[in-house]
Design an enzyme around this catalytic site. Structure first.
Site, short mmCIF file in Angstrom:
data_model
loop_
_atom_site.label_atom_id
_atom_site.label_comp_id
_atom_site.label_asym_id
_atom_site.label_seq_id
_atom_site.Cartn_x
_atom_site.Cartn_y
_atom_site.Cartn_z
CE LYS A 148 -3.58 2.37 2.63
NZ LYS A 148 -4.52 2.34 3.73
CD GLU A 183 9.26 -6.06 7.35
OE1 GLU A 183 8.98 -4.94 6.85
OE2 GLU A 183 8.95 -6.39 8.50
N GLY A 221 -4.90 -1.79 5.01
CA GLY A 221 -4.07 -2.90 4.54
C GLY A 221 -4.70 -4.25 4.76
NE ARG A 222 -6.47 -4.04 10.88
CZ ARG A 222 -5.80 -2.90 11.06
NH1 ARG A 222 -4.63 -2.73 10.49
NH2 ARG A 222 -6.28 -1.95 11.83
CD GLU A 230 -1.76 -4.61 11.47
OE1 GLU A 230 -0.61 -5.07 11.58
OE2 GLU A 230 -2.25 -4.26 10.38
CG HIS A 286 -3.81 -35.96 15.85
ND1 HIS A 286 -3.96 -37.22 16.40
CD2 HIS A 286 -4.82 -35.83 14.95
CE1 HIS A 286 -4.99 -37.83 15.84
NE2 HIS A 286 -5.53 -36.99 14.96
CE LYS A 302 5.81 -1.00 10.13
NZ LYS A 302 4.86 -0.24 9.31
O1 F6P Z 1 2.24 -4.38 9.88
C1 F6P Z 1 1.91 -3.07 9.67
C2 F6P Z 1 1.38 -2.82 8.29
O2 F6P Z 1 1.26 -1.45 8.15
C3 F6P Z 1 0.06 -3.51 8.01
O3 F6P Z 1 -1.04 -2.85 8.51
C4 F6P Z 1 0.08 -3.59 6.54
O4 F6P Z 1 -0.87 -4.48 6.07
C5 F6P Z 1 1.50 -4.05 6.32
O5 F6P Z 1 2.24 -3.31 7.27
C6 F6P Z 1 2.05 -3.85 4.95
O6 F6P Z 1 2.04 -2.51 4.56
P1 F6P Z 1 2.23 -2.09 3.06
O7 F6P Z 1 1.11 -2.65 2.29
O8 F6P Z 1 2.21 -0.60 3.07
O9 F6P Z 1 3.54 -2.63 2.59
#
Ligand code: F6P
Length: 560
Positions: free
Chosen positions: A235, A241, A299-300, A385, A416, A525
């Site tokens: 987003k 990452e 995002g979620r 979250e 199990h 972060k």
């Molecule tokens: O973990 C935090 C967060 O901001 C989530 O809410 C989001 O889904 C994820 O990181 C990834 O963010 P982006 O889509 O901006 O890479």
């Protein structure tokens, strides 16, 4: 290769929306749950009958209990009868919902108000699944924002599905690698796994999230650049990452014959696409094929947007539209069914009852479906979250608990592993069984055994078993819910996910929290960016003693 798609511009940021309502949601006379009369009444009710409530006795006293606590909703039938609740409890919980203004809050969300109060954003993910809002709905959501968003939503959907179909028909592309984390990874990965029966045999869709190079590196070893399409899903297009993995993928692509030149034999522009609200950043990265979305898609809650492109590639445009349609059917149910026959509402109320009155700290998700093997991981983000918050909408510390820990594994595997504790441990852990009436296409003769196990577990949890031998004694009265789907299809899956989304909203609304922000992920972060250079330099200046000690133990020069 698919032709590069037109660059779709994400809509402008909509910080606040004038919906014509007297006051934005959250201002004025909104009551927090613990300030209501119903909260006190529920406390008294819990002490009087809730604490000692026995589901077995409730069934014995009421032959109609199963019917009374069953609920039809689009694509999902729910059996709530094995929960520690009765009509009196539900009536009080509904009174609580009304006193807290749940209906007004839902209306505010639907109308595009900035229900994400800390980020001043709307939460309009339901709009992504609405194929054609009726004139009445348009009148109801009388804002320019909504009117424009509908057009953008449909245009983006059309473009992304056309692109997905072009990828599916491109015989040169055998591997699609989606790089994204959290909401930009979990939802699409879960849905693609669930709809395995619809995959094309000649294409594989991979998901990479972890900054641990083992994940991307081991995948790249199996790939050929000319046969691979990378989808960078973020987003913000800033998540560390994802950016690290995207750059590693780009480096690998360029090192294996790829080129940044558009007219080269293997141009990056044709093998990378971005799914993002930050199209400028994607362009800076060198990506020209972009699919945008909007800041009112959290995002979620974003698998329905361009973030869902890997889903569309994996299962096709028609199935993606069916996924949206299933979710839309659940949206309609949530938006219009009376609260007492509204499944997301009833589940959300149960969550409050269990968390704040019974004190249950976790909930187990047990999908009896291999397809739903990633559901618990997805729901962990959706629920924890969203509702793992300690302050209300005004930033006041909460005197009560919010999100439970949500966890689980598919049945029968969980039986199990951890079901021992659920049956005989001292913690009461409500279980959610998700059961399919019809299984997938592989080895269907095994499906009855799977279903029998789910029903047996729910039965055992409730009935228990008397035994003089303590080791063999099952106390029973352990709550569970069964969610029954006819079959795992795009439509039923869409409805199931939307059911969970709205349920999370309901519980969060009663708790008076902002379910749409996630400030709790920021600190770690920031600290990671501070620590990373120190792993090379060994500098421990200004660090707390434990972090400094570990850095010294690791030694300077941490690397490959
Ligand atoms: O973990 C935090 C967060 O901001 C989530 O809410 C989001 O889904 C994820 O990181 C990834 O963010 P982006 O889509 O901006 O890479």
């Amino acid at each position: 290769m698919p032709a590069p798609a037109t660059v779709l511009t994400a809509a402008a940021t909509h910080a606040t929306v004038d919906t014509g309502r007297a006051a934005p949601w959250g201002d004025g006379a909104r009551l927090r749950c613990d300030q209501t009369a119903a909260w006190g009444a529920l406390r008294a009710h819990y002490e009087r009958t809730g604490r000692s409530f026995d589901v077995r006795e409730a069934f014995a006293a009421d032959p109609g209990r199963y019917q009374a606590f069953s609920q039809e909703a689009p694509h999902v039938f729910a059996d709530l009868s094995r929960n520690r609740t009765d009509t009196a409890t539900e009536a009080l919980l509904l009174a609580l919902a009304r006193e807290c203004g749940l209906e007004q809050h839902r209306a505010a969300m639907w109308a595009g108000e900035a229900v994400n109060t800390t980020e001043h954003r709307a939460a309009l993910h339901h709009l992504l699944r609405n194929p054609a809002p009726s004139p009445a709905q348009k009148a109801q959501v009388a804002t320019d924002l909504i009117a424009n968003a509908e057009q953008d939503v449909q245009a983006t959907l059309h473009a992304m599905l056309a692109y997905a179909e072009a990828v599916r028909q491109d015989a040169h592309i055998t591997d699609i690698v989606s790089i994204g984390i959290g909401g930009s990874g979990l939802g699409p990965a879960m849905v693609v796994a669930a709809l395995q029966d619809l995959w094309l045999p000649q294409q594989r869709v991979h998901f990479v999230s972890n900054v641990d190079g083992m994940e991307l590196g081991s995948l790249l070893r199996q790939l050929r650049p000319e046969r691979t399409l990378f989808l960078i899903a973020s987003k913000t297009f800033t998540t560390a990452e994802t950016m690290v993995n995207a750059h590693a993928a780009r480096d690998w692509f360029l090192a294996h014959g790829g080129s940044t030149q558009a007219d080269a034999a293997l141009p990056l522009a044709r093998h990378f696409a971005a799914l993002t609200t930050n199209i400028a950043a994607a362009r800076d990265f060198g990506i020209t094929t972009t699919f945008g979305f909007w800041d009112w898609v959290g995002g979620r809650f974003s698998l329905w947007s361009a973030i869902g492109l890997p889903i569309a590639v994996a299962v096709g445009a028609e199935a993606f539209r069916a996924l949206l349609a299933g979710a839309h059917a659940m949206d309609e149910h949530f938006h219009s069914a009376p609260l007492e026959r509204n499944l997301p509402v009833r589940l959300g109320l149960l969550d409050v009852w269990y968390r704040n009155f019974h004190g249950f700290g976790s909930r187990c998700i047990a999908p009896y479906s291999h397809g739903l093997r990633r559901l618990s991981a997805y729901l962990q983000q959706l629920e924890m979250e969203s509702n793992g918050k300690g302050v209300d909408w005004q930033g006041r510390a909460l005197p009560y608990a919010t999100s439970p820990v949500v966890w689980g594994e598919p049945g029968t595997n969980g039986q199990h592993a951890f079901f021992q504790m659920i049956h005989q441990g001292l913690d009461v852990i409500p279980v959610e069984f998700i059961v399919l009436r019809r299984g997938g296409r592989d080895l269907p003769e095994q499906h009855p055994r799977l279903v029998a196990n789910a029903l047996a577990q729910a039965q055992a949890l409730m009935l228990g078993r008397e035994s003089a031998c303590g080791h063999r004694h099952f106390s029973g009265n352990r709550p569970s819910t069964v969610l029954l789907l006819e079959q795992l299809t795009p439509a039923s899956l869409g409805a199931l996910i939307a059911l969970y989304e709205h349920r999370v909203f309901v519980a969060g609304s009663l708790w008076g929290i902002n379910s749409f922000d996630q400030w709790g992920v920021e600190l770690g972060k920031q600290l990671a960016s501070n620590i990373e250079p120190r792993l090379a330099s060994g500098d421990t200046t200004g660090l707390d003693a434990a972090t400094a000690g570990l850095l010294q133990r690791l030694g300077a020069g941490i690397g490959p």
